[in-house]
Write a protein that holds these residues in place. Structure first.
Motif, PDB file in Angstrom:
ATOM      1  N   VAL A  10     -48.641  -4.085 -17.470  1.00 54.80           N
ATOM      2  CA  VAL A  10     -48.211  -4.595 -16.168  1.00 54.80           C
ATOM      3  C   VAL A  10     -47.329  -5.824 -16.389  1.00 54.80           C
ATOM      4  O   VAL A  10     -47.513  -6.570 -17.355  1.00 54.80           O
ATOM      5  CB  VAL A  10     -49.447  -4.947 -15.287  1.00 54.80           C
ATOM      6  CG1 VAL A  10     -50.205  -6.138 -15.852  1.00 54.80           C
ATOM      7  CG2 VAL A  10     -49.045  -5.225 -13.850  1.00 54.80           C
ATOM      8  N   LYS A  11     -46.359  -6.009 -15.506  1.00 56.73           N
ATOM      9  CA  LYS A  11     -45.499  -7.202 -15.566  1.00 56.73           C
ATOM     10  C   LYS A  11     -45.957  -8.193 -14.498  1.00 56.73           C
ATOM     11  O   LYS A  11     -46.225  -7.802 -13.361  1.00 56.73           O
ATOM     12  CB  LYS A  11     -44.036  -6.814 -15.327  1.00 56.73           C
ATOM     13  CG  LYS A  11     -43.440  -6.007 -16.470  1.00 56.73           C
ATOM     14  CD  LYS A  11     -41.976  -5.661 -16.201  1.00 56.73           C
ATOM     15  CE  LYS A  11     -41.385  -4.876 -17.378  1.00 56.73           C
ATOM     16  NZ  LYS A  11     -39.983  -4.494 -17.141  1.00 56.73           N
ATOM     17  N   VAL A  12     -46.054  -9.462 -14.889  1.00 60.82           N
ATOM     18  CA  VAL A  12     -46.475 -10.497 -13.944  1.00 60.82           C
ATOM     19  C   VAL A  12     -45.503 -11.665 -14.013  1.00 60.82           C
ATOM     20  O   VAL A  12     -44.869 -11.915 -15.047  1.00 60.82           O
ATOM     21  CB  VAL A  12     -47.914 -10.995 -14.222  1.00 60.82           C
ATOM     22  CG1 VAL A  12     -48.924  -9.880 -14.011  1.00 60.82           C
ATOM     23  CG2 VAL A  12     -48.050 -11.580 -15.619  1.00 60.82           C
ATOM     24  N   HIS A  13     -45.404 -12.375 -12.887  1.00 57.18           N
ATOM     25  CA  HIS A  13     -44.575 -13.591 -12.815  1.00 57.18           C
ATOM     26  C   HIS A  13     -45.518 -14.764 -12.604  1.00 57.18           C
ATOM     27  O   HIS A  13     -46.333 -14.754 -11.679  1.00 57.18           O
ATOM     28  CB  HIS A  13     -43.582 -13.484 -11.651  1.00 57.18           C
ATOM     29  CG  HIS A  13     -42.691 -14.681 -11.516  1.00 57.18           C
ATOM     30  ND1 HIS A  13     -41.558 -14.846 -12.274  1.00 57.18           N
ATOM     31  CD2 HIS A  13     -42.787 -15.780 -10.734  1.00 57.18           C
ATOM     32  CE1 HIS A  13     -40.981 -15.995 -11.955  1.00 57.18           C
ATOM     33  NE2 HIS A  13     -41.712 -16.589 -11.023  1.00 57.18           N
ATOM     34  N   ILE A  14     -45.425 -15.769 -13.474  1.00 54.41           N
ATOM     35  CA  ILE A  14     -46.353 -16.895 -13.384  1.00 54.41           C
ATOM     36  C   ILE A  14     -45.591 -18.210 -13.254  1.00 54.41           C
ATOM     37  O   ILE A  14     -44.481 -18.364 -13.775  1.00 54.41           O
ATOM     38  CB  ILE A  14     -47.290 -16.966 -14.611  1.00 54.41           C
ATOM     39  CG1 ILE A  14     -46.474 -17.115 -15.900  1.00 54.41           C
ATOM     40  CG2 ILE A  14     -48.194 -15.743 -14.680  1.00 54.41           C
ATOM     41  CD1 ILE A  14     -47.301 -17.474 -17.110  1.00 54.41           C
ATOM     42  N   THR A  15     -46.198 -19.165 -12.542  1.00 49.74           N
ATOM     43  CA  THR A  15     -45.632 -20.498 -12.394  1.00 49.74           C
ATOM     44  C   THR A  15     -46.757 -21.514 -12.489  1.00 49.74           C
ATOM     45  O   THR A  15     -47.711 -21.455 -11.701  1.00 49.74           O
ATOM     46  CB  THR A  15     -44.923 -20.654 -11.023  1.00 49.74           C
ATOM     47  OG1 THR A  15     -44.028 -19.560 -10.821  1.00 49.74           O
ATOM     48  CG2 THR A  15     -44.161 -21.963 -10.962  1.00 49.74           C
ATOM     49  N   SER A  16     -46.666 -22.404 -13.453  1.00 53.81           N
ATOM     50  CA  SER A  16     -47.675 -23.461 -13.560  1.00 53.81           C
ATOM     51  C   SER A  16     -47.337 -24.576 -12.572  1.00 53.81           C
ATOM     52  O   SER A  16     -46.230 -24.646 -12.024  1.00 53.81           O
ATOM     53  CB  SER A  16     -47.753 -24.001 -14.988  1.00 53.81           C
ATOM     54  OG  SER A  16     -46.504 -24.524 -15.396  1.00 53.81           O
ATOM     55  N   GLY A  17     -48.302 -25.479 -12.353  1.00 52.41           N
ATOM     56  CA  GLY A  17     -48.128 -26.519 -11.340  1.00 52.41           C
ATOM     57  C   GLY A  17     -47.270 -27.683 -11.808  1.00 52.41           C
ATOM     58  O   GLY A  17     -47.204 -27.999 -13.004  1.00 52.41           O
ATOM     59  N   ASN A  18     -46.607 -28.337 -10.851  1.00 55.09           N
ATOM     60  CA  ASN A  18     -45.841 -29.551 -11.147  1.00 55.09           C
ATOM     61  C   ASN A  18     -46.791 -30.736 -11.280  1.00 55.09           C
ATOM     62  O   ASN A  18     -47.831 -30.797 -10.627  1.00 55.09           O
ATOM     63  CB  ASN A  18     -44.846 -29.853 -10.021  1.00 55.09           C
ATOM     64  CG  ASN A  18     -43.836 -28.741  -9.830  1.00 55.09           C
ATOM     65  OD1 ASN A  18     -43.504 -28.028 -10.779  1.00 55.09           O
ATOM     66  ND2 ASN A  18     -43.344 -28.578  -8.605  1.00 55.09           N
ATOM     67  N   GLY A  19     -46.404 -31.684 -12.120  1.00 52.97           N
ATOM     68  CA  GLY A  19     -47.175 -32.915 -12.218  1.00 52.97           C
ATOM     69  C   GLY A  19     -46.942 -33.791 -10.996  1.00 52.97           C
ATOM     70  O   GLY A  19     -45.853 -33.787 -10.399  1.00 52.97           O
TER      71      GLY A  19
END
Length: 332
Positions: A10-19
């Motif tokens: 499966v393909k996923v798009h991830i974004t971590s949080g900004n400081g």
């Protein structure tokens, strides 16, 4: 490849949080005219973490959600108060899952243990508050650091079945029938090619309450390594098996040629597969009489350089001998 609830990539798009931003607050209190800087640091952004879970056997839970965003860090505040860290997001995957970056094509890591955790996208660091920047020459700094942005990635999660023995053979060679006889698994069985569209796992019960895992891999055809048929999707599942059991029907035109074709496809896909232990089982051998079986043995002794035996799943012939050989190979 997917069928029903079985999803193995499966393909996923991830974004971590900004400081979070650091605070530039100046201390204010009754009777304190100039309290100086007391701005706190911003909190760290949330990480995206991949975690192994031995109770999962498919990536089905990613079928309807492929976008994941971690929480942002909160901003710093007065009295040197540090902002809260952003919420981490955990993506649980079955053991044997390989994680790749689709933008760069790089293989990042592989999850093989229960509870194993890998940070795949780090949250941005929080900015420092203004109290860090005070000095004898700058006693009231009115600035602070902004938070660092998080990371954004496109990932491919690719599962490889973990099993002790992998069944390798052409479509309709009797792999599913053997699995249904030798284990408690109930794979789909029918008289047409590519009946099996997903790997099936079964526990083979051996003597003294011992057992091992066998996987029925969907059939390979000539050219599978180049993507013909369904082979391209399933050859990777064979990489995880300790022993490869080649299943070739007794009514094949040329047994040794079929074995060579199967071996060649594995070699083209990954030459390291040839380092695995191999065993050949001639299935549907209840069709053979003693004379014909002896003739075939003479030819096989000349043409095949690995151990072989004759079995029949329907007539239950040679099944215990097959279990014994597999167990001995696994525990040498």
């Amino acid at each position: 490849m997917t069928e029903g609830n079985f999803v193995d990539y499966v393909k996923v798009h991830i974004t971590s949080g900004n400081g979070g931003k650091g605070s530039a607050h100046l201390h204010r209190e009754k009777y304190v005219a100039k309290g100086g800087p007391d701005g706190g640091d911003g909190g760290r952004g949330g990480h995206i973490i991949i975690k192994g879970n031995k109770n999962l056997w498919t990536l089905y839970h990613f079928k309807f959600k492929q976008h994941f965003k971690a929480g942002h860090g909160e901003h710093g505040s007065k009295n040197r108060s540090t902002g809260a860290d952003g919420e981490d997001i955990y993506l649980e995957v079955p053991l044997g899952t390989v994680v790749k970056d689709t933008d760069t094509g790089e293989t990042l890591f592989e999850i093989t243990e229960d509870g194993e955790q890998k940070i795949v996208a780090k949250g941005g660091l929080g900015g420092r508050g203004n109290w860090h920047f005070k000095s004898p020459t700058n006693q009231t700094p009115r600035y602070a650091q902004p938070g660092i942005p998080g990371e954004e990635k496109n990932l491919l999660l690719e599962m490889k079945v973990l099993a002790d023995v992998g069944l390798v053979g052409f479509p309709n060679a009797g792999k599913s029938t053997l699995l249904s006889v030798i284990t408690s698994a109930k794979p789909k069985i029918a008289d047409y090619e590519f009946t099996t569209l997903k790997p099936n796992l079964g526990i083979v019960e051996y003597r003294d309450f011992r057992s091992f895992v066998m996987a029925d891999i969907p059939g390979i055809i000539e050219g599978a390594a180049e993507g013909k048929g369904l082979g391209h999707y399933f050859l990777r599942h064979i990489e995880r098996n300790s022993v490869l059991l080649f299943l070739i029907p007794a009514d094949s035109v040329d047994i040794s040629k079929e074995y060579d074709i199967l071996l060649n496809e594995l070699k083209k896909y990954n030459p390291e597969m040839l380092d695995k232990e191999r065993l050949v089982a001639i299935s549907k051998s209840d069709m053979l009489d003693e004379e014909l079986m002896e003739e075939m043995k003479e030819e096989l002794d000349k043409d095949i350089d690995v151990p072989y035996l004759f079995i029949s799943s329907v007539a239950q012939q040679g099944i215990q001998e097959l279990k014994d050989k597999l167990w001995n190979i696994l525990n040498e």
